[in-house]
Scaffold this motif. Structure first.
Motif, short mmCIF file in Angstrom:
data_model
loop_
_atom_site.label_atom_id
_atom_site.label_comp_id
_atom_site.label_asym_id
_atom_site.label_seq_id
_atom_site.Cartn_x
_atom_site.Cartn_y
_atom_site.Cartn_z
N GLU A 210 -8.95 -1.79 -2.69
CA GLU A 210 -10.33 -1.32 -2.48
C GLU A 210 -11.31 -2.06 -3.38
N ALA A 211 -10.91 -2.24 -4.66
CA ALA A 211 -11.91 -2.76 -5.60
C ALA A 211 -11.31 -3.78 -6.56
N GLU B 71 -4.35 1.28 -4.49
CA GLU B 71 -5.70 1.70 -4.10
C GLU B 71 -6.74 0.81 -4.79
N HIS B 72 -6.60 0.74 -6.10
CA HIS B 72 -7.55 -0.09 -6.86
C HIS B 72 -7.53 -1.52 -6.34
N ARG C 275 0.82 -1.21 0.00
CA ARG C 275 0.00 0.00 0.00
C ARG C 275 0.87 1.27 0.00
#
Lengths: 251, 305
Positions: free
Chosen positions: A236-237, A232-233, A211
């Motif tokens: 998170e998703a 992040e991507h 991260r």
């Protein structure tokens, strides 16, 4: 800095890499995650030509790894040439692999003296400052057996850096460490990534490190890269079901 | 808990009555009796002829024989170690012809008695009266007669050295295999060549495994050199044989030789201890103490320093 095109690797009848393609820019930090046996470590070892690939192409800094191409023929590189290629790439191993019969400082200066033909005085100066950089000024005369795992791994990082590599490969550098020692190694690696902009490929399960320090995270599964993206991507998703499963299993 | 942290009370030291061990006393008494009996017989049996032993112990012929034995041991071990390292590296070579050659050598030299090999080298001139260097089936450049080059000493040295090489090869190979694969990989990843990796990284760490059995081999070699007496090399044993062939003082002279062999093996054992200590560095957190350090420490504890 690194370019892989459909890299395949077999051990006997077991196909470990089934077409890995990847491009890493200079200064980029890439983290690879994935279950054990997914081919992460093998891929790293191929980049350093510790393993020879069976199909595909692999370049480091624009030079083909392990071969020379003339026309449409590939020639194997001679041992001396392979050694030169390897000396430009630093590698840090899960089990540290410090030379057991040498002190921390001797570990760090061995390759600069033997491979780079540095004068001993210069190598010692450089070695001392590298050991200072990883926070081990007071341990330079200790043998590996007298150091904790975290200290050994930091010496191993200094040893790799002493060759002034263009690229650093980390093969699960904290997996063999006691939990309370992981932080000190990650701190050093973060410093390399953020302060020195070293090009790094890191196989790790330390999501905190990924991260904070990674530009990109890759997920390997069954010999292929199945998903990649910014941290992040990625955290998170994630898109792929397999990635979601894996992340929920380790977090 | 809410109670005040009580001052911890140190319990009394344990003073227990030790278990009686009568067996130990019986064993000690038995050993004492046997050694007294042995000592008396050695001291009083006139056939030991201690005077003769004292007389010949430092005679120049015995000492010369001792020097020959020491030279032979050192040279044979040197030959054995060099051949052993070579064969071990060959044995681990990826080239099948090279590794098979090494295997064949070891098979041959371990498969025949060393005494037979010594006799063979002793009588080499019967097999090859003339030696020459040149191209097989082509011109020869240099000629020797076998007897001029291969004296009994050289024959013994070659026989024992070449034989030792086969045993050392297995010892060195075990040492090389004992070094973790990761050490080689780390060295390679730093760009070190195969030779550098072997010489700087693998062999020094293999030494920890190689030294103890090599010390053993050296001690064994010291005694095996006595076999060269069969081809008339005047080593320690043959020197005393020559003396007792004339004066018939067989037993005292054999004791002279035995005492010298014992003295040298004792010295070699000390040497081995220090070599092991040197090559063991880095494997333990602290170096083991030398016998002298241990003695000094015991003394200082006794004096309560």
């Amino acid at each position: 800095m690194v370019k892989a095109e459909s890299v395949h690797k077999r051990f006997g009848r077991l196909e470990v890499l089934k077409g890995v393609s990847l491009e890493v820019q200079p200064g980029e930090v890439v983290c690879m995650i994935g279950a054990s046996g997914s081919g992460k470590s093998t891929f790293l070892r191929c980049i350093n030509h510790l393993e020879r690939i069976d199909a595909g192409r692999l370049w480091v800094d624009g030079r083909l790894v392990g071969y020379r191409q003339s026309g449409d023929k590939l020639h194997e590189l001679r041992d001396a040439e392979v050694c030169r290629e390897r000396s430009e790439i630093g590698m840090v191993f899960q089990r540290f692999n410090l030379f057991g019969h040498m002190t921390a400082l001797e570990n760090v200066i061995e390759a600069p003296i033997r491979v780079r033909k540095l004068r001993k005085r210069d190598a010692v100066g450089q070695g001392k400052s590298l050991l200072e950089q990883v926070g081990l000024t007071d341990k330079i005369d200790n043998y590996p057996a007298q150091l904790s795992g975290g200290q050994q791994q930091r010496v191993a990082i200094a040893r790799a850096l002493a060759m002034k590599p263009k690229l650093m490969l980390f093969d699960e550098p904290t997996s063999a460490l006691d939990p309370e020692l992981v932080g000190e190694v990650l701190e050093v690696m973060k410093g390399l990534a953020l302060d020195f902009r070293t090009t790094m490929i890191v196989v790790t399960h330390e999501m905190g490190f990924a991260r904070e320090a990674a530009d990109r995270v890759l997920m390997m599964d069954d010999g292929r890269i199945i998903e990649e993206g910014t941290p992040e991507h990625f955290f998170e998703a994630p898109r792929e079901e397999r990635t979601k499963q894996f992340l929920s299993a380790i977090l | 808990m809410a109670s005040e942290p009580a001052e911890p009370v140190r319990p009394d030291e344990i003073k227990a009555i030790p278990v009686r061990r009568p067996g130990r006393w019986v064993a000690a008494a038995l050993i004492l009796y046997l050694s007294a009996a042995l000592g008396k017989s050695v001291a009083t049996n006139p056939r030991f002829e201690w005077g003769i032993i004292g007389h010949y112990f430092t005679s120049s012929r015995v000492l010369q024989g001792l020097v020959t034995t020491l030279e032979l041991t050192a040279l044979c071990m040197a030959i054995g170690i060099v051949i052993g390292i070579l064969l071990a590296v060959m044995r681990l070579s990826p080239n099948p012809l090279v590794s098979a050659t090494s295997w064949l050598y070891i098979w041959f030299f371990r498969g025949t008695p060393v005494l037979v090999q010594i006799l063979f080298w002793g009588y080499i001139s019967a097999l090859y009266p003339r030696l020459s260097l040149g191209i097989p089936f082509g011109p020869q450049f240099v000629h020797f007669t076998a007897n001029s080059v291969i004296s009994p000493f050289v024959a013994g040295m070659l026989a024992l050295g070449l034989n030792e090489g086969a045993y050392m090869a297995e010892i060195v190979r075990a040492g090389i295999i004992s070094v973790e694969e990761g050490q080689t990989e780390a060295a390679q990843s730093l760009g070190m060549t195969r030779l550098q990796t072997m010489r700087r990284i693998v062999l020094p760490q293999a030494m920890r495994v190689i030294v103890p059995p090599t010390g053993n081999e050296t001690i064994s070699m010291l005694k095996t050199t006595s076999l060269v007496s069969v081809i008339a090399v005047t080593d320690l044993l043959y020197s005393v044989e020559l003396i007792y062939a004339v004066n018939y003082r067989t037993i005292p002279l054999l004791i002279v030789a035995s005492i010298w062999y014992l003295i040298v093996t004792t010295l070699l054992s000390f040497g081995q201890y220090y070599l092991e200590r040197y090559f063991g560095r880095g494997t333990a957190r602290e170096l083991p103490q030398t016998p002298l350090q241990r003695l000094l420490r015991t003394l200082s504890i006794r004096h309560g320093v």
